[in-house]
Design an enzyme around this catalytic site. Structure first.
Site, PDB file in Angstrom:
ATOM      1  N   ASP A 193      -4.376 -18.066  -1.294  1.00 58.56           N
ATOM      2  CA  ASP A 193      -4.388 -19.173  -0.347  1.00 58.56           C
ATOM      3  C   ASP A 193      -5.120 -20.344  -1.012  1.00 58.56           C
ATOM      4  OD1 ASP A 193      -4.858 -21.002   1.704  1.00 58.56           O
ATOM      5  OD2 ASP A 193      -4.987 -19.432   3.226  1.00 58.56           O
ATOM      6  N   TYR A 203      -2.973 -30.741   5.330  1.00 62.30           N
ATOM      7  CA  TYR A 203      -3.783 -31.759   6.023  1.00 62.30           C
ATOM      8  C   TYR A 203      -5.214 -31.855   5.523  1.00 62.30           C
ATOM      9  CZ  TYR A 203      -4.786 -27.564   8.866  1.00 62.30           C
ATOM     10  OH  TYR A 203      -5.104 -26.301   9.270  1.00 62.30           O
ATOM     11  N   LYS A 204      -5.577 -31.047   4.527  1.00 58.69           N
ATOM     12  CA  LYS A 204      -6.946 -31.120   4.012  1.00 58.69           C
ATOM     13  C   LYS A 204      -6.967 -32.118   2.847  1.00 58.69           C
ATOM     14  CE  LYS A 204      -8.039 -26.633   5.901  1.00 58.69           C
ATOM     15  NZ  LYS A 204      -7.836 -25.200   5.781  1.00 58.69           N
ATOM     16  N   ARG A 244     -21.568 -28.272   6.493  1.00 56.57           N
ATOM     17  CA  ARG A 244     -20.560 -28.324   5.443  1.00 56.57           C
ATOM     18  C   ARG A 244     -20.187 -29.779   5.133  1.00 56.57           C
ATOM     19  NH1 ARG A 244     -14.573 -25.722   5.928  1.00 56.57           N
ATOM     20  NH2 ARG A 244     -14.419 -27.365   7.490  1.00 56.57           N
TER      21      ARG A 244
HETATM   22  C1  LIG Z   1      -7.410 -24.533   6.836  1.00 58.66           C
HETATM   23  C2  LIG Z   1      -7.018 -23.142   6.505  1.00 58.66           C
HETATM   24  C3  LIG Z   1      -5.956 -22.522   7.167  1.00 58.66           C
HETATM   25  C4  LIG Z   1      -5.258 -23.244   8.269  1.00 58.66           C
HETATM   26  O1  LIG Z   1      -4.159 -22.563   8.752  1.00 58.66           O
HETATM   27  P1  LIG Z   1      -3.230 -23.277   9.807  1.00 58.66           P
HETATM   28  O2  LIG Z   1      -2.085 -22.376   9.936  1.00 58.66           O
HETATM   29  O3  LIG Z   1      -2.911 -24.647   9.317  1.00 58.66           O
HETATM   30  O4  LIG Z   1      -4.005 -23.420  11.087  1.00 58.66           O
HETATM   31  C5  LIG Z   1      -5.599 -21.248   6.773  1.00 58.66           C
HETATM   32  N1  LIG Z   1      -6.267 -20.613   5.783  1.00 58.66           N
HETATM   33  C6  LIG Z   1      -7.302 -21.179   5.141  1.00 58.66           C
HETATM   34  C7  LIG Z   1      -7.999 -20.450   4.051  1.00 58.66           C
HETATM   35  C8  LIG Z   1      -7.716 -22.462   5.488  1.00 58.66           C
HETATM   36  O5  LIG Z   1      -8.747 -23.025   4.858  1.00 58.66           O
END
Ligand SMILES: *Cc1c(COP(=O)(O)O)cnc(C)c1O
Length: 428
Positions: free
Chosen positions: A199, A224-225, A387
């Protein structure tokens, strides 16, 4: 020698990435250290979205699927993301959410594992992984007769023998900012006949990633990050070409069909990564995501991810140093590894008491970070975390100075003890 405000201004003046800040709309009076949660608005996005709405949708209507390139947006954006994560062209698509894409790739990984090693029934992950990853893994394991084994960082390799079929990890930890060695862990997994699913939610656009060099099997990540795609932006999914045709992922909707517009009654998966699409794509959201991706790609002529990484490390080093110099004696600890090779693009501070209220008091002073609760059940009970994400596209050295100054004032004045800062909001 201590660092001064003048030093920070000098660093900004010498920063070759400084002009990239103009690609964003930053609110007046805000120092934004939460781009690891929601990236800021690209300056191009409102105009680009207005055009997509009024011209492509308003005037072009159904014709825009072809004429405006709507139909191929997932692949086109996927290729742009691919350049940031060491993927080849045609290997990545932008689509769905991180959670949904994890469901697809983990199902595919378990399908391959059950074919190659039918006796192995364990998915290994980290206890401190992002919860949605663990929740999705629990469901996929239940469906396919596997168990999820959660281990602590540092004990991952020893869990890769025996019954392990798949290793599922987040490259950069969302709470602590600690970064795994993707190549080393993937190679350890492969030595044990285990597939590696990564991930990249806190990695894509934040740290250099090379999926092919690491020989990863599957990867997913967030739009979106650090990719600045906007709230709820589509995520991405990458599958190594050696696996891409091995399995039709379980959400076998018509957009993953080899010929969706033949409208045949039986599913025939598209070749390659195309089969990882499901249904009709959110075109306006993809359009916004492209504006975000283009802000990251704008760094290419200035040195690309390597240059962004250099600045990110300089910013996070500076933040750690300034907190130590200027906020000493206030009970702050550091949860993020100091070692460059073990750190993402954020710094996480700990405090036994008041972490949430301190973050709220900082937000009231225009410095936006966030709070993450500690895992009280973990071995050695983790403390709560303050954070701070550093996005070198738009954060500078003086911003970093300013953020630490506000933190110092919040702590020295015990401002965080005011009752209004202790009220919990739904989203922290
Ligand atoms: C932000 C994040 C998500 C977000 O998942 P969504 O399906 O967009 O809500 C998932 N896994 C990790 C490790 C994240 O940091």
């Amino acid at each position: 020698m201590t660092t001064t405000l003048q030093d920070c201004r000098a660093l900004d003046a010498q920063d070759p990435l400084r002009p990239l800040r103009d690609l964003f709309t930053l609110p007046e009076g805000v120092t934004y250290l939460d781009g690891n949660s929601l990236g800021v608005l690209p300056r191009s996005a409102p105009g680009r979205l207005a055009k997509a709405v009024t011209q492509e949708w308003g005037q072009g209507l159904i014709r825009s699927w072809n004429d405006a390139g709507w139909f191929t947006l997932p692949q086109r954006l996927g290729d742009k993301i691919g350049t940031l994560i060491g993927a080849g062209p045609g290997e990545t698509v932008a689509t769905d959410s991180t959670s949904i894409n994890l469901y697809k790739v983990l199902s595919a990984a378990l399908h391959i594992a059950s074919r190659d090693h039918p006796g192995r029934k364990v998915v290994v992950s980290e206890r401190d992984n992002f919860p949605t990853d663990l929740y999705i893994a629990q469901a996929v394991c239940r469906e396919r007769g596997y168990t999820l084994e959660l281990v602590d960082d540092g004990r991952i390799e020893e869990a890769l023998g025996g019954d392990a079929a798949v290793l599922m990890l987040t490259h950069v930890n969302y709470r602590t900012g600690a970064m795994h060695d993707m190549a080393a862990l993937t190679s350890a997994a492969h030595r044990g006949g285990v597939l590696a699913v990564w991930d990249l939610a806190h990695s894509a656009g934040a740290v250099p990633v090379d999926l092919h060099a690491a020989d990863a099997d599957f990867a997913i990540g967030c739009g979106y990050k650090y990719l600045n795609g906007g709230p709820g932006a589509p995520a991405f999914v990458w599958v190594h070409p050696r696996h891409a045709d091995a399995f039709e992922q379980p959400l076998s909707g018509w957009w993953g069909h080899a010929a969706p517009f033949e409208f045949t009654p039986y599913y025939r998966p598209a070749p390659g990564i195309g089969r990882y699409l499901c249904g009709t794509q959110p075109i306006l959201s993809l359009t916004a995501l492209e504006c975000g991706l283009d802000t990251v790609l704008a760094a290419q002529p200035l040195g690309g991810m390597a240059a962004l990484r250099r600045k990110s490390l300089a910013l996070t080093d500076l933040f750690m140093r300034l907190v130590e110099e200027r906020c000493a004696g206030h009970g702050l600890g550091l949860a993020t590894p100091r070692e460059h090779g073990r750190r993402g693009s954020q710094v996480c501070l700990t405090r036994a008491e008041g972490a949430y209220a301190i973050v709220q008091a900082l937000i009231a002073r225009g410095v936006i970070g966030d709070f993450r609760a500690g895992d009280r059940a973990a071995a050695g009970a983790q403390p709560d975390i303050l954070r701070f994400g550093f996005t070198p596209l738009y954060i500078g050295f003086e911003d970093t100075w300013h953020a630490v100054e506000q933190l110092r004032l919040v702590l020295e004045g015990a401002e965080w003890q005011r009752p209004e800062f202790k009220r919990k909001h739904a989203v922290t």
